[in-house]
Scaffold this motif. Structure first.
Motif, PDB file in Angstrom:
ATOM      1  N   GLU A  21       0.830  -1.219   0.000  1.00  0.00           N
ATOM      2  CA  GLU A  21       0.000   0.000   0.000  1.00  0.00           C
ATOM      3  C   GLU A  21       0.852   1.252   0.000  1.00  0.00           C
ATOM      4  OE1 GLU A  21      -3.489   0.778   0.845  1.00  0.00           O
ATOM      5  OE2 GLU A  21      -4.117  -1.242   0.356  1.00  0.00           O
ATOM      6  N   GLY A  22       2.108   1.126   0.485  1.00  0.00           N
ATOM      7  CA  GLY A  22       2.949   2.314   0.556  1.00  0.00           C
ATOM      8  C   GLY A  22       4.280   1.981   1.207  1.00  0.00           C
ATOM      9  N   VAL A  23       5.013   3.039   1.571  1.00  0.00           N
ATOM     10  CA  VAL A  23       6.346   2.848   2.173  1.00  0.00           C
ATOM     11  C   VAL A  23       6.490   3.819   3.346  1.00  0.00           C
ATOM     12  CG1 VAL A  23       8.843   2.994   1.784  1.00  0.00           C
ATOM     13  CG2 VAL A  23       7.346   2.298  -0.088  1.00  0.00           C
ATOM     14  N   LEU A  24       7.045   3.319   4.459  1.00  0.00           N
ATOM     15  CA  LEU A  24       7.422   4.207   5.559  1.00  0.00           C
ATOM     16  C   LEU A  24       8.938   4.308   5.545  1.00  0.00           C
ATOM     17  CD1 LEU A  24       6.210   5.849   7.868  1.00  0.00           C
ATOM     18  CD2 LEU A  24       6.717   3.936   9.380  1.00  0.00           C
ATOM     19  N   ASP A  25       9.446   5.518   5.602  1.00  0.00           N
ATOM     20  CA  ASP A  25      10.872   5.735   5.372  1.00  0.00           C
ATOM     21  C   ASP A  25      11.423   6.689   6.428  1.00  0.00           C
ATOM     22  OD1 ASP A  25      13.086   6.413   2.825  1.00  0.00           O
ATOM     23  OD2 ASP A  25      12.662   8.018   4.255  1.00  0.00           O
ATOM     24  N   ILE A  26      12.638   6.426   6.852  1.00  0.00           N
ATOM     25  CA  ILE A  26      13.350   7.423   7.671  1.00  0.00           C
ATOM     26  C   ILE A  26      14.533   7.911   6.857  1.00  0.00           C
ATOM     27  CG2 ILE A  26      14.810   7.775   9.701  1.00  0.00           C
ATOM     28  CD1 ILE A  26      12.871   6.258  11.351  1.00  0.00           C
ATOM     29  N   THR A  27      14.621   9.212   6.713  1.00  0.00           N
ATOM     30  CA  THR A  27      15.715   9.816   5.945  1.00  0.00           C
ATOM     31  C   THR A  27      16.490  10.760   6.854  1.00  0.00           C
ATOM     32  OG1 THR A  27      14.547   9.665   3.846  1.00  0.00           O
ATOM     33  CG2 THR A  27      16.211  11.365   3.994  1.00  0.00           C
TER      34      THR A  27
END
Ligand code: ATP
Length: 629
Positions: free
Chosen positions: A173-179
């Motif tokens: 459904e989507g992506v969770l990202d830490i940048t």
């Protein structure tokens, strides 16, 4: 993971390269997943010195299930990371950022320089290797640190992305990202993200509608029992087994969607449908929730006849033995018309073609001309435009052209004054002359069946031995799946643009009172609003979306609508006769035509088309539709 030596140009390295050369960045030993992503990025034509030019579309659904499920979870995570130099990005399944939470202020400009902000899409094909697009390509957690980014404009950052799966469909459904800044990478980030993603997935399962859950369960059961192609469909989702996904194009899926709504309306359980790879028998199994509410359908597809002719991307557009491509469309009504034209092409007789404005009369007249043998020249006169040719001259010129052996199309004959009408009828009655049939051209006339009474039409058409009535587009909406690629290719000048499935579904739900001409206008506007590749629902003009969002008709209403359309079609759109056959008064018929959203040109003329907004055939997918504009 084994490191691989590769340059962002996509070539496995053997030698050395100067860091200064823009297309030859330093050789790096990178992990295999990064090397693979670099190759994919290079294959998309991206160069490492690519500028930060990413598709930008801030028009996403701010009420989506993904945002609803993720927001409270990510807000908790964000508050625990508030004083760190990290940011959290949430992206949808197109790798488009839909929310961002930024910890320390200095990070803002680093993110903005990389366009890491809501609305920008980071699919690999645009941004190269990164913590959003690469995660979607790989469908698993991926960390991309500093120099591992393919494009220079991202190398000052490090990021980790974890895919968010829909627990019901298992689709991403989507992506969770830490940048963070490249040197601030912390190896604990993936674990931190995974925990949050688990919470989001749990919330997603609570937000899944009972209908979606029921459909997935029914589809999973069907998959175990049936070896052929299977689809599970409801307005929110399409589930396919590998045979179905390997064989069905988006157009096929749209046609099947249409077939399933027809089956539901007519309460039949089987229908034959022509798809890209041949004709299929489609069996439909309705699915309901525990509380007996409709949840969707499971369709079982069994091939009846494989298609041997290679037809490119338009399955219904099959070149005939003449090599001339018939007008796109495969509905029974459309096939009847094209077959009739193929028969008429064998005769030299005049032909009259009538129908609503923009329904394709001229297009079909030209098809008849092209098929007619022997091949002749063509002259088209437009009686609605007297500046082009005055009525008197029009008849003289038409007569001369026919005598010279060329075919003549006279458009909009209802505009001709009475005397010119009579002359044209005389021309039709004596055309072709028996002694000169092989040397004179064919006369084809078109007329709109709206502004004039049936008596006028009967009289005007009396001298034409053959009369074709073109159905309004509302009566063959399934052909929209085939018409759109043809219209888009014509509008764009090349076959680069196509409609996404939700767009096709929205188009198929509209009533199209202005018929194919109106569909063409809508696609021209959508093409302008899009990037010229995939047309999404939010690229469509607002009036199309409004009509497509109209309320769903009850099964009773739908059956009545079908009956009225069929009756009108059987009497050439003569309302008096139709009312008699249906056993209702004319006024009642007019009212029903309006309230049931039956498209006729009278409605257009009387300015009633806006009142059609508010009627509907189906609802648009909650998840897939673009926001109303
Ligand atoms: N089968 C088709 N495939 C592709 N394009 C089509 C088809 N039928 C019609 N069109 C396009 O739709 C538009 C309207 O079609 P056309 O001019 O034939 O309609 P018409 O019924 O003759 O219109 P009018 O009522 O104004 O005389 C044109 O741009 C035409 O090229």
């Amino acid at each position: 993971m084994e490191p691989t030596s590769v340059a962002p140009g996509g070539r496995a390295s053997g030698g050395t390269a100067t860091p200064e050369a823009r297309h030859e960045p330093p050789q790096l030993s990178v992990r295999a997943e990064i090397a693979l992503s670099w190759r994919r990025s290079a294959a998309c034509g991206i160069t490492p010195d690519k500028k930060a030019e990413l598709p930008y579309d801030p028009d996403f659904d701010s009420d989506s299930r993904l945002l609803k499920a993720a927001t409270p979870v990510v807000e908790r995570l964000a508050s625990s990371l508030a004083d760190t130099s990290t940011s959290i990005l949430l992206a949808d399944r197109q790798a488009r950022i839909v929310r961002r939470w930024v910890g320390e202020k200095p990070l803002y400009s680093a993110l903005d320089n990389a366009h890491a902000a809501p609305g920008f899409a980071f699919a690999e094909e645009y941004a190269g290797t990164n913590g959003l697009g690469t995660v979607l390509e790989e469908a698993r957690t991926v960390a991309v640190r500093g120099e591992e980014h393919y494009a220079d404009f991202l190398r000052h950052l490090s990021c980790v992305g974890v895919p968010i799966h829909n627990p019901v469909t298992r689709a991403v459904e989507g992506v969770l990202d830490i940048t963070c800044l490249a040197d601030d990478y912390n190896p604990l980030i993936p674990a931190l993200l995974s925990e949050s993603v688990q919470h989001i997935e749990t919330r997603l399962s609570h937000l899944s509608s009972p209908a979606d859950v029921a459909l997935v369960e029914a589809f999973t059961r069907a998959r175990r029992l049936h070896r052929g192609a299977i689809l599970g469909l409801n307005p929110n989702m399409i589930l396919t087994n590998p045979i179905a996904s390997g064989n069905l194009t988006p157009h096929d899926q749209a046609v099947l969607w249409d077939a399933s709504t027809q089956l539901a309306r007519t309460q039949r359980s089987e229908v034959s449908v022509d798809l890209t790879h041949g004709r299929y028998r489609v069996r439909c199994e309705p699915v309901t929730t525990g509380s007996h509410h409709p949840a969707g359908v499971v369709l079982y597809l069994d091939p009846i006849r494989p298609r041997h002719v290679s037809t490119g991307s338009h399955p219904s557009v099959t070149a005939t033995s003449t090599g001339i491509t018939p007008p796109a469309g495969r509905s029974p009504q459309w096939r009847r018309i094209t077959t009739r034209i193929q028969e008429l092409a064998q005769l030299p007789d005049p032909v009259a073609i009538t129908g609503e404005p923009g329904s394709g009369k001229l297009y079909l007249a030209k098809y008849l001309h092209e098929l007619s043998s022997p091949a002749r020249g063509l002259r088209v006169f437009n009686a609605a435009d007297p500046t082009e040719t005055a009525p008197k001259n029009l008849i003289i010129r038409a007569n001369e052209t026919l005598g010279q052996g060329d075919n003549v199309i006279v458009r909009r004959i209802e505009y001709l004054p009475t005397q010119a009408q009579a002359q044209l009828r005389a021309l039709a009655a004596t055309s072709p002359h028996p002694t000169s049939a092989s040397t004179t051209g064919r006369l084809i006339v078109t007329a709109q069946t709206t502004t004039h009474t049936n008596e006028w039409l009967e009289q005007a058409l009396a001298s034409y031995p053959h009369h074709l009535w073109v159905p309004p587009l509302a009566q063959h909406t399934e052909d929209i799946a085939d018409l759109t690629p043809v219209l888009l290719t014509e509008l764009a000048g090349q076959p680069t643009a196509h409609c996404s499935l939700p767009t096709l579904q929205a188009l198929m739900r509209s009533p199209w009172p202005g018929n194919i001409a109106e569909l063409r206008d809508a696609l021209a506007a959508a093409l302008n609003a899009s990037d010229g590749q995939e047309i999404q629902p939010h690229h469509l003009p607002t009036w199309v979306l409004k009509r497509a969002h109209q309320r769903q008709l009850s099964v009773m209403d739908q059956s009545e609508r079908e009956l009225i359309i069929e009756t009108l079609a059987s009497v050439g759109n003569n309302r008096t006769q139709a009312a008699r056959i249906l056993g209702i008064g004319r006024a009642t018929l007019y009212r029903k035509i309006r309230t049931l959203g039956i498209s006729t040109a009278q409605e257009l003329q009387m300015g009633l088309s806006d009142q059609l907004i508010g009627q509907s055939h189906c609802q648009v997918s909650r998840d897939r539709r673009g926001p109303a504009r």
